[in-house]
Design a protein around this motif. Structure first.
Motif, PDB file in Angstrom:
ATOM      1  N   ASN A   1       0.825  -1.202   0.000  1.00 41.17           N
ATOM      2  CA  ASN A   1       0.000   0.000   0.000  1.00 41.17           C
ATOM      3  C   ASN A   1       0.864   1.259   0.000  1.00 41.17           C
ATOM      4  O   ASN A   1       0.576   2.228  -0.715  1.00 41.17           O
ATOM      5  CB  ASN A   1      -0.913   0.010   1.224  1.00 41.17           C
ATOM      6  CG  ASN A   1      -1.743   1.278   1.321  1.00 41.17           C
ATOM      7  OD1 ASN A   1      -2.695   1.475   0.584  1.00 41.17           O
ATOM      8  ND2 ASN A   1      -1.376   2.165   2.231  1.00 41.17           N
ATOM      9  N   GLY A   2       1.935   1.232   0.791  1.00 35.25           N
ATOM     10  CA  GLY A   2       2.828   2.388   0.849  1.00 35.25           C
ATOM     11  C   GLY A   2       3.513   2.679  -0.470  1.00 35.25           C
ATOM     12  O   GLY A   2       3.868   3.827  -0.758  1.00 35.25           O
ATOM     13  N   ILE A   3       3.691   1.649  -1.286  1.00 37.25           N
ATOM     14  CA  ILE A   3       4.298   1.832  -2.607  1.00 37.25           C
ATOM     15  C   ILE A   3       3.234   2.149  -3.656  1.00 37.25           C
ATOM     16  O   ILE A   3       3.438   2.981  -4.540  1.00 37.25           O
ATOM     17  CB  ILE A   3       5.079   0.569  -3.008  1.00 37.25           C
ATOM     18  CG1 ILE A   3       6.268   0.372  -2.055  1.00 37.25           C
ATOM     19  CG2 ILE A   3       5.563   0.646  -4.454  1.00 37.25           C
ATOM     20  CD1 ILE A   3       7.019  -0.925  -2.263  1.00 37.25           C
TER      21      ILE A   3
ATOM     22  N   ALA B   1       0.219   5.222  -7.805  1.00 37.82           N
ATOM     23  CA  ALA B   1      -1.064   5.553  -8.422  1.00 37.82           C
ATOM     24  C   ALA B   1      -1.199   7.055  -8.607  1.00 37.82           C
ATOM     25  O   ALA B   1      -1.780   7.527  -9.602  1.00 37.82           O
ATOM     26  CB  ALA B   1      -2.206   5.024  -7.561  1.00 37.82           C
ATOM     27  N   TYR B   2      -0.672   7.818  -7.653  1.00 34.57           N
ATOM     28  CA  TYR B   2      -0.748   9.280  -7.746  1.00 34.57           C
ATOM     29  C   TYR B   2       0.012   9.783  -8.965  1.00 34.57           C
ATOM     30  O   TYR B   2      -0.460  10.658  -9.698  1.00 34.57           O
ATOM     31  CB  TYR B   2      -0.162   9.897  -6.477  1.00 34.57           C
ATOM     32  CG  TYR B   2      -0.229  11.404  -6.444  1.00 34.57           C
ATOM     33  CD1 TYR B   2      -1.349  12.049  -5.936  1.00 34.57           C
ATOM     34  CD2 TYR B   2       0.823  12.179  -6.926  1.00 34.57           C
ATOM     35  CE1 TYR B   2      -1.413  13.432  -5.895  1.00 34.57           C
ATOM     36  CE2 TYR B   2       0.759  13.560  -6.896  1.00 34.57           C
ATOM     37  CZ  TYR B   2      -0.359  14.183  -6.381  1.00 34.57           C
ATOM     38  OH  TYR B   2      -0.426  15.551  -6.368  1.00 34.57           O
TER      39      TYR B   2
ATOM     40  N   LYS C   1     -11.195  15.150  -9.719  1.00 34.10           N
ATOM     41  CA  LYS C   1     -11.152  14.302  -8.532  1.00 34.10           C
ATOM     42  C   LYS C   1      -9.716  13.980  -8.117  1.00 34.10           C
ATOM     43  O   LYS C   1      -9.458  13.637  -6.963  1.00 34.10           O
ATOM     44  CB  LYS C   1     -11.923  13.003  -8.784  1.00 34.10           C
ATOM     45  CG  LYS C   1     -13.426  13.209  -8.931  1.00 34.10           C
ATOM     46  CD  LYS C   1     -14.136  11.877  -9.088  1.00 34.10           C
ATOM     47  CE  LYS C   1     -15.646  12.071  -9.188  1.00 34.10           C
ATOM     48  NZ  LYS C   1     -16.359  10.786  -9.328  1.00 34.10           N
ATOM     49  N   ALA C   2      -8.803  14.054  -9.058  1.00 32.81           N
ATOM     50  CA  ALA C   2      -7.410  13.728  -8.755  1.00 32.81           C
ATOM     51  C   ALA C   2      -6.549  14.967  -8.619  1.00 32.81           C
ATOM     52  O   ALA C   2      -5.341  14.871  -8.492  1.00 32.81           O
ATOM     53  CB  ALA C   2      -6.844  12.822  -9.848  1.00 32.81           C
TER      54      ALA C   2
ATOM     55  N   PRO D   1       9.160   9.064  -1.797  1.00 30.41           N
ATOM     56  CA  PRO D   1       9.709  10.274  -2.430  1.00 30.41           C
ATOM     57  C   PRO D   1      10.312  10.023  -3.805  1.00 30.41           C
ATOM     58  O   PRO D   1      10.155  10.831  -4.725  1.00 30.41           O
ATOM     59  CB  PRO D   1      10.770  10.737  -1.430  1.00 30.41           C
ATOM     60  CG  PRO D   1      10.299  10.219  -0.116  1.00 30.41           C
ATOM     61  CD  PRO D   1       9.683   8.892  -0.426  1.00 30.41           C
ATOM     62  N   ALA D   2      10.997   8.889  -3.957  1.00 33.63           N
ATOM     63  CA  ALA D   2      11.597   8.574  -5.259  1.00 33.63           C
ATOM     64  C   ALA D   2      10.518   8.311  -6.302  1.00 33.63           C
ATOM     65  O   ALA D   2      10.645   8.723  -7.471  1.00 33.63           O
ATOM     66  CB  ALA D   2      12.516   7.362  -5.129  1.00 33.63           C
ATOM     67  N   ILE D   3       9.451   7.630  -5.912  1.00 31.85           N
ATOM     68  CA  ILE D   3       8.361   7.341  -6.842  1.00 31.85           C
ATOM     69  C   ILE D   3       7.675   8.637  -7.274  1.00 31.85           C
ATOM     70  O   ILE D   3       7.422   8.860  -8.463  1.00 31.85           O
ATOM     71  CB  ILE D   3       7.338   6.384  -6.196  1.00 31.85           C
ATOM     72  CG1 ILE D   3       7.992   5.035  -5.899  1.00 31.85           C
ATOM     73  CG2 ILE D   3       6.123   6.200  -7.107  1.00 31.85           C
ATOM     74  CD1 ILE D   3       7.101   4.073  -5.156  1.00 31.85           C
ATOM     75  N   LEU D   4       7.394   9.500  -6.308  1.00 29.01           N
ATOM     76  CA  LEU D   4       6.747  10.770  -6.619  1.00 29.01           C
ATOM     77  C   LEU D   4       7.654  11.666  -7.464  1.00 29.01           C
ATOM     78  O   LEU D   4       7.190  12.339  -8.392  1.00 29.01           O
ATOM     79  CB  LEU D   4       6.358  11.485  -5.328  1.00 29.01           C
ATOM     80  CG  LEU D   4       5.230  10.844  -4.515  1.00 29.01           C
ATOM     81  CD1 LEU D   4       5.120  11.496  -3.146  1.00 29.01           C
ATOM     82  CD2 LEU D   4       3.895  10.944  -5.254  1.00 29.01           C
TER      83      LEU D   4
END
Length: 274
Positions: A55-57, A62-63, A72-73, A151-154
């Motif tokens: 979930n944390g990943i 998804a964002y 909505k996003a 942070p890296a994903i975002l």
């Protein structure tokens, strides 16, 4: 070779041979050995950890890939998204806690356990210590992994969030405390009900279904729902200002539920026959 006294009962034997009363520390060690020795406990605990890490990943992933033009996003990334499903995933730990006590009643092992700890209350306390320790580790590790990776994903999508150290500590430690409370609630319900199937169903219904019922029959349903364990505890991991109760009142409500149910469970163990 052992000698049996014909017609003797456990009570008669205890009068002839002293039964050593196991200390709380000994009870905790015993419960930890039993916990580790049962494969289903390890599977459920590991499954909960993996779900929370996933979930944390998944949430920041998804964002990044969501259509940012959608109304909505159209919101900024926020750190609480990493842990916002902790309560509902924690129901798995509540079920694990239910099984820790109800399986002993089903197998009859509870009689041996209570013979070793005649005062009985330490048995429930020891089981609570074990589920608390497991829950804290799962909550802290899973949230720490999430905050390390997010942070890296975002950043890959050009996004990010600001997270101060006090807020990070609240979310990481809060995850462990939240899971601990839910787990102890499951342990308490299992101790009160005793039957495996009935206790598991009651725990799920209490945590998931019952809080929705007020919203179906009362105009104040939403306000009432906020005071149930999952909903109140979630405020500890929610963004500041999302609810008038705030994180500390919410966690106090969750703690109140946990203490009341645990005290009822301890009284039940002392007053009922094994």
């Amino acid at each position: 070779m052992s000698t049996t006294i014909p017609g003797s009962t456990p009570a008669d034997v205890s009068r002839h041979f002293a039964v050593r009363d196991v200390s709380l520390g000994g009870a905790i060690v015993s419960e930890w050995i039993k916990f580790r020795g049962l494969a289903s406990n390890n599977v459920l605990a590991g499954f909960t950890l993996l779900l929370l890490i996933a979930n944390g990943i998944a949430m920041p992933w998804a964002y990044v890939f969501r259509d940012r033009s959608s109304p909505k996003a159209d919101y900024d990334a926020y750190p609480e998204m990493i842990v916002d499903k902790t309560g509902y995933v924690g129901i798995v730990l509540a079920v694990l806690a239910v099984l820790m006590i109800t399986n002993e009643y089903r197998s009859g092992q509870i009689s041996t356990t209570l013979l070793s700890v005649p005062r009985r209350t330490p048995v429930v306390v020891a089981k609570a210590v074990i589920i608390a320790g497991v829950s804290v580790v799962i909550g802290v590790v899973s949230s720490a992994v999430g905050f390390a990776v997010a942070p890296a994903i975002l950043a890959g999508g050009g996004y990010g969030y600001v997270l101060e150290t006090p807020e990070l500590m609240r979310l990481v430690l809060g995850s462990g405390l939240y899971l601990t409370a839910i787990g102890i609630i499951g342990l308490a319900l299992g101790t009160i009900i005793r039957n495996v199937v009935a206790a598991v169903l009651a725990t799920i219904v209490f945590l998931v279904i019952v809080p929705v019922i007020p919203q179906m029959f009362s105009e104040y349903g939403t306000e009432i729902t906020r005071f149930f364990p999952i909903q109140a505890g979630s405020l500890l991991l929610a963004p500041a200002g999302t609810d008038p109760m705030g994180p500390w009142i919410g966690s106090a409500v969750l703690l109140a539920w946990t203490l009341v149910l645990f005290v009822v469970a301890a009284i039940t163990v002392k007053r009922r026959d094994a």
